[in-house]
Design an enzyme around this catalytic site. Structure first.
Site, short mmCIF file in Angstrom:
data_model
loop_
_atom_site.label_atom_id
_atom_site.label_comp_id
_atom_site.label_asym_id
_atom_site.label_seq_id
_atom_site.Cartn_x
_atom_site.Cartn_y
_atom_site.Cartn_z
N GLY A 170 0.84 -1.19 0.00
CA GLY A 170 0.00 0.00 0.00
C GLY A 170 0.88 1.25 0.00
O GLY A 170 2.03 1.21 0.43
N GLY A 205 0.46 -4.74 0.82
CA GLY A 205 -0.78 -4.66 0.06
C GLY A 205 -0.78 -5.49 -1.19
O GLY A 205 -1.83 -5.96 -1.65
N GLU A 250 5.56 -5.10 7.69
CA GLU A 250 4.85 -4.05 8.42
C GLU A 250 5.43 -3.72 9.79
O GLU A 250 5.40 -2.55 10.21
CB GLU A 250 3.37 -4.44 8.57
N ASP A 299 -1.27 -6.86 7.87
CA ASP A 299 -2.71 -6.80 7.63
C ASP A 299 -3.08 -7.50 6.32
O ASP A 299 -2.53 -8.53 6.02
CB ASP A 299 -3.17 -5.35 7.66
#
Length: 474
Positions: free
Chosen positions: A95, A147, A170, A178
């Site tokens: 992301g 992501g 992350e 996530d």
């Protein structure tokens, strides 16, 4: 000209709940025009992420384009197979967290709200992929991180190449793994998922295949020919999804030419035994102590890696992985949404992203500053919902849909290499002897390449000799 509209409020409470069909996601004013390219060739529909200079980092503009196309193709009888790929050197490097951190720094609480809205959109897209009713193939050629893993890992077909570099980094930036990490990481063999999550370790090339993150390994030069071959496939309306998966799987296998001889399984043997031995605990203190007792170069490097990460992120991640074993795929994204919102409200995310990706000081100042200066209580807000917290994330597909599917295990889990759990079931429930397991699985998987090497490693590590039969070593 595309119709533009705002994303509807995705949350709901027990008093007011929207149906999934009422959620409309469309492009917004200011979205980039060509950051995602779509094409159709016979029965395939292709999504090509097209931000090569940013390694195809996923932003809201891209997600707002992909969701409507997936929903359109879902209803089209002409669309048989979806292919996801990326322009340049990456499928998707993650992301666009740098943009989110800058938003929060410049706009404060307004920036936090915008960042949360981005994650709501991203998780809806990932869940849509995880429950997609047509074959979905991800070309994990190049950087596939964060992501980018979310866009590919929940697909039944995940193709690694010699260029693949996959990671969930992350914890290094003050966040948690996530995009469904709560689901897929605990379901990897042994403690591989815990190890990858807490250390942000990367896997390259064929290692993604051996670990279970990819279902196939193909040389990158074969991808265009594979895409053309997939376009030729046609399915009858009567054929169930499982049958279509088998056809796609056998077609992909036609393009498998071999595995690199100079790249044996890295997470195997003594290293793998050490991973399972050290990362099996439910507290970070026990894991660190086990690594200290290990007294090896690998253990020292691993210790250093964990201690360099956000202490809060490390603690939250460990608790997340243990709890995620029991979550369904829908529950996963709803719970992760709450966790993501809490990280956006905290300090470590902006601090970590700035230090590693923006100012690049490489010296983030975590709060609290170290694992020793924190305890498990820092994780509580991420797993408990208060009255002032945002309502539960409304997904694009839920129980109000006729085709709603929820699950605790991937329905397509057997497409890749056999897992340790599968070998264990054959040994314990089918009472098979070790010498019979490999021939059985070779026939069951139609001689899938890499199977013999992986199962031999599993048997060498996990199968011992009992009084009158083979036993599984816990």
């Amino acid at each position: 000209m595309p119709i533009r509209a705002k994303i509807l409020n995705p949350g709901f409470s027990s008093q007011q709940k929207m149906s999934a069909s009422s959620l409309v996601i469309k492009e917004q004013e200011g979205d980039a025009p060509n950051d995602v390219l779509f094409s159709s060739t016979y029965g395939i529909r292709t999504i090509e992420l097209n931000r090569p200079n940013a390694l195809n980092a996923l932003d809201g503009s891209m997600a707002r384009k992909i969701v409507p196309r997936l929903r359109e193709w879902e209803k089209s009888q002409m669309a048989n197979i979806i292919i996801l790929k990326g322009a340049g050197r990456a499928l998707c490097s993650g992301g666009d967290v740098a943009a989110l951190a800058k938003l929060i720094k410049s706009e404060g609480l307004v920036g936090v709200r915008k960042a949360v809205e981005y994650f709501e959109l991203e998780y809806r897209l990932d869940h849509l992929i995880a429950t997609y009713p047509k074959p979905y193939v991800a070309f994990m050629d190049g950087f596939t991180m964060g992501g980018g893993v979310g866009l590919s890992i929940h697909a039944p077909f995940r193709i690694a190449t010699e260029n693949t570099l996959i990671a969930m980094p992350e914890t290094k930036i003050g966040f948690f793994p996530d995009v469904g990490g709560s689901f897929f990481l605990p379901r990897l063999d042994g403690e591989i998922g815990t190890y990858l999550a807490l250390t942000s370790e990367r896997l390259k090339g064929v290692q993604a295949f051996y670990s279970g993150l990819a279902t196939h390994y193909i040389h990158s030069t074969s991808l265009p020919d594979l895409e053309a071959r997939l376009a030729e496939l046609a399915f009858g309306d009567y054929q169930p999804l499982e049958e279509r998966w088998k056809i796609v799987d056998s077609t992909i296998e036609e393009f498998v030419t071999g595995l690199p001889e100079d790249a044996p399984i890295e997470l195997s043997g003594e290293i793998r035994e050490a991973i399972d031995r050290c990362f099996k605990f439910n507290t970070i203190e026990e894991i660190l102590e086990a690594l200290t007792q290990e007294d090896s170069d690998w253990a020292r490097q691993t210790l250093e890696s964990i201690k360099s990460c956000s202490p809060t992120a490390v603690r939250v991640t460990l608790r997340q992985l243990r709890a995620g074993k029991e979550w369904t795929i829908s529950e996963t994204f709803q719970r992760e949404m709450h966790m993501a919102a809490k990280f956006m409200e905290g300090k470590d995310f902006v601090e970590g992203v700035d230090a590693l990706l923006i100012s690049k000081t490489m010296e983030p100042k975590w709060d609290p500053p170290s694992l020793e200066a924190s305890d498990e209580s820092v994780t509580n807000p991420y797993f408990t919902v208060g009255e002032r917290d945002r309502p539960r994330l409304q997904l694009l597909r839920d129980e109000s849909d006729a085709g709603f599917v929820d699950y605790k295990e991937y329905p397509h889990a057997k497409i890749g290499l056999p897992s340790e759990a599968e070998v264990r079931r054959l040994l314990r429930e089918r009472k098979m002897l070790p010498d019979d397991i490999i021939p059985y699985l070779v026939e069951d998987r139609n001689g899938k390449i890499g199977l013999v090497e992986k199962v031999r490693d599993i048997i060498a590590r996990k199968v011992g000799t009992g009084v009158d039969r083979a036993v599984w070593k816990e």
